[in-house]
Scaffold this active site. Structure first.
Site, PDB file in Angstrom:
ATOM      1  N   ASP A 179       0.881  -1.172   0.000  1.00  0.00           N
ATOM      2  CA  ASP A 179       0.000   0.000   0.000  1.00  0.00           C
ATOM      3  C   ASP A 179       0.918   1.222   0.000  1.00  0.00           C
ATOM      4  OD1 ASP A 179       0.927   0.252   2.613  1.00  0.00           O
ATOM      5  OD2 ASP A 179      -1.059   0.321   3.540  1.00  0.00           O
ATOM      6  N   HIS A 180       0.336   2.407   0.222  1.00  0.00           N
ATOM      7  CA  HIS A 180       1.134   3.642   0.231  1.00  0.00           C
ATOM      8  C   HIS A 180       2.182   3.616   1.350  1.00  0.00           C
ATOM      9  CE1 HIS A 180      -2.350   4.010   2.803  1.00  0.00           C
ATOM     10  NE2 HIS A 180      -1.722   4.935   3.511  1.00  0.00           N
TER      11      HIS A 180
ATOM     12  N   CYS B   2       3.336  -3.097   3.953  1.00  0.00           N
ATOM     13  CA  CYS B   2       2.481  -1.948   4.290  1.00  0.00           C
ATOM     14  C   CYS B   2       3.210  -1.162   5.378  1.00  0.00           C
ATOM     15  CB  CYS B   2       1.065  -2.383   4.671  1.00  0.00           C
ATOM     16  SG  CYS B   2       0.890  -3.349   6.177  1.00  0.00           S
ATOM     17  N   GLY B   3       2.496  -0.324   6.109  1.00  0.00           N
ATOM     18  CA  GLY B   3       3.179   0.477   7.121  1.00  0.00           C
ATOM     19  C   GLY B   3       3.764  -0.374   8.233  1.00  0.00           C
ATOM     20  N   THR B   4       2.943  -1.280   8.746  1.00  0.00           N
ATOM     21  CA  THR B   4       3.398  -2.156   9.832  1.00  0.00           C
ATOM     22  C   THR B   4       3.683  -3.579   9.359  1.00  0.00           C
ATOM     23  OG1 THR B   4       1.124  -2.809  10.276  1.00  0.00           O
ATOM     24  CG2 THR B   4       1.989  -0.937  11.532  1.00  0.00           C
ATOM     25  N   GLY B   5       3.136  -3.950   8.219  1.00  0.00           N
ATOM     26  CA  GLY B   5       3.213  -5.333   7.730  1.00  0.00           C
ATOM     27  C   GLY B   5       2.074  -6.181   8.276  1.00  0.00           C
ATOM     28  N   ILE B   6       1.325  -5.628   9.221  1.00  0.00           N
ATOM     29  CA  ILE B   6       0.293  -6.422   9.895  1.00  0.00           C
ATOM     30  C   ILE B   6      -0.959  -6.589   9.038  1.00  0.00           C
ATOM     31  CG2 ILE B   6      -1.221  -6.560  11.912  1.00  0.00           C
ATOM     32  CD1 ILE B   6       0.959  -4.994  13.487  1.00  0.00           C
ATOM     33  N   GLY B   7      -1.517  -5.480   8.587  1.00  0.00           N
ATOM     34  CA  GLY B   7      -2.772  -5.555   7.828  1.00  0.00           C
ATOM     35  C   GLY B   7      -2.629  -6.370   6.560  1.00  0.00           C
TER      36      GLY B   7
ATOM     37  N   HIS C 176      10.760 -23.717   8.484  1.00  0.00           N
ATOM     38  CA  HIS C 176       9.760 -24.423   9.299  1.00  0.00           C
ATOM     39  C   HIS C 176       8.345 -24.296   8.748  1.00  0.00           C
ATOM     40  CE1 HIS C 176      12.293 -24.450  13.277  1.00  0.00           C
ATOM     41  NE2 HIS C 176      13.050 -24.581  12.203  1.00  0.00           N
TER      42      HIS C 176
ATOM     43  N   ARG D 168       9.709 -33.158   9.915  1.00  0.00           N
ATOM     44  CA  ARG D 168       8.655 -33.021  10.925  1.00  0.00           C
ATOM     45  C   ARG D 168       7.734 -31.831  10.661  1.00  0.00           C
ATOM     46  NH1 ARG D 168      13.128 -30.484  12.866  1.00  0.00           N
ATOM     47  NH2 ARG D 168      12.864 -28.634  14.195  1.00  0.00           N
ATOM     48  N   HIS D 169       8.207 -30.883   9.847  1.00  0.00           N
ATOM     49  CA  HIS D 169       7.391 -29.685   9.589  1.00  0.00           C
ATOM     50  C   HIS D 169       6.268 -29.948   8.579  1.00  0.00           C
ATOM     51  CE1 HIS D 169      10.202 -27.452  11.970  1.00  0.00           C
ATOM     52  NE2 HIS D 169      11.206 -27.838  11.196  1.00  0.00           N
TER      53      HIS D 169
HETATM   54  C1  RB5 Z   1      -1.883   2.738   6.431  1.00  0.00           C
HETATM   55  O1  RB5 Z   1      -1.941   3.959   7.083  1.00  0.00           O
HETATM   56  C2  RB5 Z   1      -1.554   1.643   7.423  1.00  0.00           C
HETATM   57  O2  RB5 Z   1      -2.645   1.421   8.253  1.00  0.00           O
HETATM   58  C3  RB5 Z   1      -1.158   0.377   6.711  1.00  0.00           C
HETATM   59  O3  RB5 Z   1      -0.055   0.630   5.905  1.00  0.00           O
HETATM   60  C4  RB5 Z   1      -0.767  -0.792   7.582  1.00  0.00           C
HETATM   61  O4  RB5 Z   1       0.140  -0.431   8.551  1.00  0.00           O
HETATM   62  C5  RB5 Z   1      -1.880  -1.605   8.099  1.00  0.00           C
HETATM   63  O5  RB5 Z   1      -1.695  -2.625   8.761  1.00  0.00           O
END
Ligand code: RB5
Length: 149
Positions: free
Chosen positions: A8-9, A65-70, A98, A132-133
């Site tokens: 994303d951005h 993305c910003g955090t990699g989480i979403g 693994h 095993r994996h």
């Molecule tokens: C965008 O502002 C931010 O929410 C996205 O890049 C990401 O961090 C979501 O998990």
């Protein structure tokens, strides 16, 4: 090896740095966007890359993305995808050895460019060790089968 890339951005600039690295080491890739720092929604790019990898059109994918989480949460909704959020080299290697991770995810706002490129290098050079994996990966697929109708 052919890679599918997306961001994303919030991950756009790191994706550009990853592309530069891949060109240097001559690894083929397709960039599924986004193509600027204008605000977009990360699930759109996660879906494009995850579906392309799950369909077997690419060997693996990288999503940022910003955090990699979403972007990681969204990619993992596509059956067959094992997206691993890695912000250190040890996890990047383990996610391949693994977990047979087929998508690497990272957060541009979390780590520096040099560290991120080390993670990419390690992840690309590491292979699934099997043994095993295998049974554990099969159990993940069983969970998917139970809920994907
Ligand atoms: C965008 O502002 C931010 O929410 C996205 O890049 C990401 O961090 C979501 O998990």
């Amino acid at each position: 090896m052919k890679l599918a890339l997306g961001s994303d951005h919030g991950g756009f600039r790191l994706k550009e740095a990853v592309k530069e690295y891949l060109e240097k080491v001559k690894i083929e890739y397709e960039d599924f966007g986004t193509y600027s720092e204008d605000s977009v929604d990360y699930p759109d790019f996660a879906q494009k890359v995850a579906e392309a990898v799950a369909a077997g059109l690419f060997d693996r994918g990288i999503l940022i993305c910003g955090t990699g989480i979403g972007i990681s949460i969204a990619a993992n909704k596509v059956p067959g995808i094992r997206a691993a959020l890695c912000h250190d080299v040890f996890s990047a290697r383990a996610s391949r050895e693994h977990n047979d991770a087929n998508i690497l995810t990272m957060g541009e706002r979390v780590i520096g460019r040099g560290h991120a490129l080390e993670i990419v290098k390690t992840w690309l050079e590491s292979d699934f060790t099997g043994g095993r994996h295998c049974g554990r990966i099969e159990k993940i697929a069983e969970i998917e089968k139970k809920y994907c109708k």
